[in-house]
Write a protein that holds these residues in place. Structure first.
Motif, PDB file in Angstrom:
ATOM      1  N   GLU A 261       0.839  -1.194   0.000  1.00  0.00           N
ATOM      2  CA  GLU A 261       0.000   0.000   0.000  1.00  0.00           C
ATOM      3  C   GLU A 261       0.882   1.255   0.000  1.00  0.00           C
ATOM      4  OE1 GLU A 261      -3.472   1.782   2.814  1.00  0.00           O
ATOM      5  OE2 GLU A 261      -3.294  -0.393   2.616  1.00  0.00           O
ATOM      6  N   GLY A 262       0.555   2.195  -0.874  1.00  0.00           N
ATOM      7  CA  GLY A 262       1.280   3.458  -0.917  1.00  0.00           C
ATOM      8  C   GLY A 262       2.638   3.373  -1.592  1.00  0.00           C
TER       9      GLY A 262
ATOM     10  N   HIS B 230      -2.209   1.774 -10.694  1.00  0.00           N
ATOM     11  CA  HIS B 230      -1.107   1.394  -9.795  1.00  0.00           C
ATOM     12  C   HIS B 230       0.215   1.776 -10.457  1.00  0.00           C
ATOM     13  CE1 HIS B 230       1.572  -1.072  -7.358  1.00  0.00           C
ATOM     14  NE2 HIS B 230       0.569  -1.182  -6.480  1.00  0.00           N
TER      15      HIS B 230
END
Length: 91
Positions: free
Chosen positions: A19-20, A61
């Motif tokens: 994530e991130g 993404h």
């Protein structure tokens, strides 16, 4: 091509799970992935398999962009510098 062949160490799979993750981190993971491919494996085929499995579902993404960019052929290098570039009339 099977996904286990295209991503033998699971590096790309793991990048999608982080994530991130940043584009720079994705490029670094991509380099590790590319260096870990077995000799003789078609890199474009592996990229297409990874894109079909991951990038189509997650187009925003950062790794999706890295994988897509990897399939794009680089520009032809252009000559820069040298005597001919500095002296008028030289070719």
């Amino acid at each position: 091509m099977r996904l286990t062949e295209a991503d033998p160490k699971g590096l790309v799979r793991e990048s999608y799970a982080i994530e991130g993750i940043t584009p720079g981190e994705c490029r670094s993971i991509f380099m590790d992935w590319a260096l870990s491919l077995p000799v003789g494996l078609s890199t474009p085929d592996a990229l297409r398999a990874l894109i079909a499995h991951y990038a189509l579902d997650l187009p925003d993404h950062p790794m999706s962009e890295v994988l897509s960019d990897a399939l794009t052929a680089p520009e032809q290098p252009r000559r820069r510098g040298g005597r001919a570039a500095r002296v008028p009339g030289q070719a």
